[in-house]
Enzyme design. Structure first.
Site, short mmCIF file in Angstrom:
data_model
loop_
_atom_site.label_atom_id
_atom_site.label_comp_id
_atom_site.label_asym_id
_atom_site.label_seq_id
_atom_site.Cartn_x
_atom_site.Cartn_y
_atom_site.Cartn_z
N GLY A 69 0.72 -1.44 0.15
CA GLY A 69 0.06 0.00 0.21
C GLY A 69 0.90 1.28 0.10
O GLY A 69 0.34 2.12 -0.09
N GLY A 88 2.54 2.59 -2.51
CA GLY A 88 2.52 3.17 -3.63
C GLY A 88 3.61 2.76 -4.71
O GLY A 88 3.94 3.06 -5.96
N LYS A 89 4.17 1.39 -4.43
CA LYS A 89 5.21 0.78 -5.38
C LYS A 89 4.58 0.66 -6.62
O LYS A 89 5.04 1.11 -7.62
CB LYS A 89 5.71 -0.40 -4.94
CG LYS A 89 6.41 -0.21 -3.42
CD LYS A 89 6.96 -1.57 -2.77
CE LYS A 89 5.84 -2.80 -2.91
NZ LYS A 89 5.01 -2.58 -1.82
N SER A 90 3.53 -0.10 -6.87
CA SER A 90 2.91 -0.45 -8.06
C SER A 90 2.48 0.73 -8.92
O SER A 90 2.53 0.96 -10.18
CB SER A 90 1.67 -1.41 -7.88
OG SER A 90 2.29 -2.64 -7.43
N GLU A 108 8.15 -6.66 -7.98
CA GLU A 108 8.18 -7.87 -7.06
C GLU A 108 8.52 -9.12 -7.97
O GLU A 108 7.93 -10.02 -7.91
CB GLU A 108 6.66 -8.28 -6.45
CG GLU A 108 6.34 -7.03 -5.58
CD GLU A 108 6.71 -7.29 -4.13
OE1 GLU A 108 7.76 -7.85 -3.90
OE2 GLU A 108 6.33 -6.29 -3.25
N1 LIG Z 1 -6.14 5.42 -9.09
C1 LIG Z 1 -6.39 5.32 -7.75
N2 LIG Z 1 -7.19 5.91 -7.06
C2 LIG Z 1 -7.22 5.78 -5.64
N3 LIG Z 1 -6.67 5.09 -5.09
C3 LIG Z 1 -5.63 4.45 -5.72
C4 LIG Z 1 -5.31 4.44 -7.05
N4 LIG Z 1 -4.11 3.75 -7.35
C5 LIG Z 1 -3.78 3.25 -6.32
N5 LIG Z 1 -4.55 3.55 -5.34
C6 LIG Z 1 -4.16 3.55 -3.65
O1 LIG Z 1 -2.97 3.72 -3.68
C7 LIG Z 1 -2.47 3.02 -2.72
C8 LIG Z 1 -0.96 2.34 -3.12
O2 LIG Z 1 -1.30 1.44 -3.98
P1 LIG Z 1 -0.09 0.52 -4.64
O3 LIG Z 1 -0.84 -0.61 -5.36
O4 LIG Z 1 0.53 1.55 -5.46
O5 LIG Z 1 0.78 -0.12 -3.43
P2 LIG Z 1 1.78 -0.93 -3.28
O6 LIG Z 1 3.06 -0.55 -2.81
O7 LIG Z 1 2.07 -1.64 -4.77
O8 LIG Z 1 1.13 -2.23 -2.67
P3 LIG Z 1 1.47 -3.72 -2.74
O9 LIG Z 1 2.72 -4.26 -2.05
O10 LIG Z 1 0.45 -4.62 -2.02
O11 LIG Z 1 1.40 -4.24 -4.18
C9 LIG Z 1 -3.14 2.07 -1.89
O12 LIG Z 1 -3.74 2.49 -0.96
C10 LIG Z 1 -4.22 2.07 -3.27
O13 LIG Z 1 -5.38 1.61 -3.01
MG LIG Z 2 2.01 -3.61 -5.80
#
Ligand SMILES: Nc1ncnc2c1ncn2[C@@H]1O[C@H](COP(=O)(O)OP(=O)(O)OP(=O)(O)O)[C@@H](O)[C@H]1O
Ligand SMILES: [Mg+2]
Length: 223
Positions: A39, A41-43, A154
């Protein structure tokens, strides 16, 4: 050289920005590693760099030129988390040719050689490959487009120790030619091949020394 300057991603639907003033610099033939919890923001960061989502403010520059999402789609190749789940081809050949049926046999062979799969017959079904081989195939699918920047989400998730080693040594080899940005929830063995490293927490990116992650013995990360 990839530069991110004060990059912000704040979709209207969210109360706070998902990425907050990200600054990052990555030289050619370097592997950059972003570590952050679920969560963080990486992806989202990779999707913006791949041109699949649009930044809110800030700039993304490659060789001093500011890039639009369209240009980023040309420049970057994104390998999703668990890429094997998205395979659609019935054979290696089909998987590699998806979206570009015109590609020459040479380009195909080059990509397979680059990921160490050149020995496999082209009619092999992707599903019959090992986990490590499937990850290699997913990389080949991107390499065939000859992107400048490879983005990996990942890349070692869900692999056992020996398959992780396969992927790590492949990434170490690929960075001799490409620029790679890898995101992961834990440094694991990735830190040992990273040239630059950052942590991402609640959308804030902070540089860290990759060597600070290298203290743990190999194989210590149970997933
Ligand atoms: N377009 C969007 N609108 C609203 N929220 C978003 C949007 N894109 C991402 N998010 C939110 O942004 C946050 C970061 O999401 P992201 O998928 O980038 O995390 P992550 O680091 O990749 O997590 P993980 O390790 O679980 O894959 C999350 O809370 C997600 O719900
Ligand atoms: Mg991710």
């Amino acid at each position: 050289m990839l530069y991110l300057k004060d990059l912000v991603y704040h979709p209207a639907a969210t109360p706070t920005a998902i990425l907050k003033s990200i600054n990052l610099e990555l030289a050619p033939q370097q592997l950059g590693l972003v570590i952050g919890p679920s969560g963080s923001g990486k992806s989202t960061l990779l999707e913006i760099l791949a041109g699949l989502a649009s930044k809110t403010t800030g700039s993304i520059l490659w060789r001093d030129q500011e890039l639009t999402p369209d240009q980023l789609r040309q420049l970057a190749g994104l390998v999703f988390q668990f890429p094997e789940r998205h395979f659609c081809g019935h054979t290696l050949l089909e998987e590699l040719r998806l979206g570009h049926p015109e590609l020459s046999k040479d380009r195909l062979d080059q990509a397979l050689v680059a990921v160490g799969l050149a020995h496999l017959p082209l009619p092999t079904p992707p599903r019959s490959l090992s986990g490590g081989q499937q990850r290699r195939l997913a990389l080949a699918v991107q390499l065939i487009r000859q992107p400048y920047l490879l983005l990996l989400d990942e890349p070692t998730a869900g692999l056992d120790w020996s398959m992780r080693q396969q992927v790590i040594s492949l990434l170490a080899q690929l960075k001799q030619q490409w620029t790679l940005l890898v995101v992961s929830h834990e440094p694991g063995e990735l830190a040992s091949i990273a040239d630059r490293c950052w942590t991402l927490s609640y959308g804030e990116l902070t540089p860290v020394d990759p060597a600070s992650f290298n203290r743990q013995p190999l194989g210590a990360n149970v997933e």
